[in-house]
Design a protein around this motif. Structure first.
Motif, PDB file in Angstrom:
ATOM      1  N   ASP A  57       0.868  -1.176   0.000  1.00 34.24           N
ATOM      2  CA  ASP A  57       0.000   0.000   0.000  1.00 34.24           C
ATOM      3  C   ASP A  57       0.908   1.230   0.000  1.00 34.24           C
ATOM      4  O   ASP A  57       1.705   1.402   0.918  1.00 34.24           O
ATOM      5  CB  ASP A  57      -0.884  -0.013   1.245  1.00 34.24           C
ATOM      6  N   TYR A  58       0.787   2.044  -1.017  1.00 32.60           N
ATOM      7  CA  TYR A  58       1.652   3.213  -1.157  1.00 32.60           C
ATOM      8  C   TYR A  58       0.824   4.466  -0.894  1.00 32.60           C
ATOM      9  O   TYR A  58       0.184   4.995  -1.790  1.00 32.60           O
ATOM     10  CB  TYR A  58       2.268   3.267  -2.558  1.00 32.60           C
ATOM     11  N   LYS A  59       0.846   4.907   0.343  1.00 30.95           N
ATOM     12  CA  LYS A  59       0.096   6.097   0.727  1.00 30.95           C
ATOM     13  C   LYS A  59       1.033   7.299   0.737  1.00 30.95           C
ATOM     14  O   LYS A  59       2.144   7.221   1.270  1.00 30.95           O
ATOM     15  CB  LYS A  59      -0.517   5.930   2.117  1.00 30.95           C
ATOM     16  N   VAL A  60       0.558   8.400   0.189  1.00 30.45           N
ATOM     17  CA  VAL A  60       1.339   9.635   0.182  1.00 30.45           C
ATOM     18  C   VAL A  60       1.697  10.029   1.607  1.00 30.45           C
ATOM     19  O   VAL A  60       2.821  10.459   1.886  1.00 30.45           O
ATOM     20  CB  VAL A  60       0.560  10.762  -0.536  1.00 30.45           C
ATOM     21  N   GLU A  61       0.759   9.841   2.503  1.00 33.20           N
ATOM     22  CA  GLU A  61       0.973  10.218   3.902  1.00 33.20           C
ATOM     23  C   GLU A  61       2.142   9.459   4.529  1.00 33.20           C
ATOM     24  O   GLU A  61       2.764   9.937   5.472  1.00 33.20           O
ATOM     25  CB  GLU A  61      -0.287   9.952   4.752  1.00 33.20           C
TER      26      GLU A  61
END
Length: 144
Positions: A57-61
């Motif tokens: 999962d690549y979340k900007v946050e």
């Protein structure tokens, strides 16, 4: 229009990396993608584990760069330049690459413009503005 799923894209790049490492035969699209994958050693670990890639999962946050998005943008820009679509992108890209002395760095600059165009389209609900995208690349190519 071909619309691969997130998992399709991730499997594609993992397979490109596997074939590239093993000296396997690449499809024409894989042959376009392989040099971009090779130029990003920071992604090789993630591309080596298909199951982990599918689950990631690549979340900007979280501050994680999504290697599959990044490589997909390289692939998209390569295709746009090869067919000069939008019309004029090939010349603008070549000017930018000459200015920067690197096609790879030029692609990263073009990615910024492509990302801006996509973001604006999503924000406004309007179709992507190819002319604004092209002008963004031209500005970067001609800026001092």
């Amino acid at each position: 229009m071909f619309q691969p799923s997130q998992h399709d894209v991730r499997r594609f790049f993992c397979e490109v990396w596997r074939k590239h490492r093993e000296g396997g035969v690449l499809t024409p699209m894989e042959a376009v993608a392989a040099p971009w994958v090779a130029e990003h050693p920071e992604y090789h670990g993630e591309l080596s584990d298909v199951e982990a890639a599918l689950a990631a999962d690549y979340k900007v946050e979280d501050g994680r760069v999504n290697p599959f998005l990044h490589l997909s943008m390289h692939l998209s820009i390569s295709e746009q330049v090869s067919i000069d679509q939008p019309r004029g992108i090939k010349q603008a890209f070549e000017l930018l690459a000459a200015k920067l002395g690197s096609a790879h760095e030029a692609q990263h600059e073009v990615m910024e413009c492509l990302g801006e165009m996509i973001w604006a389209s999503q924000r406004t609900g309007l179709p992507p503005d190819g002319q604004a995208y092209l002008e963004c690349v031209r500005r970067r190519a001609t800026a001092r």
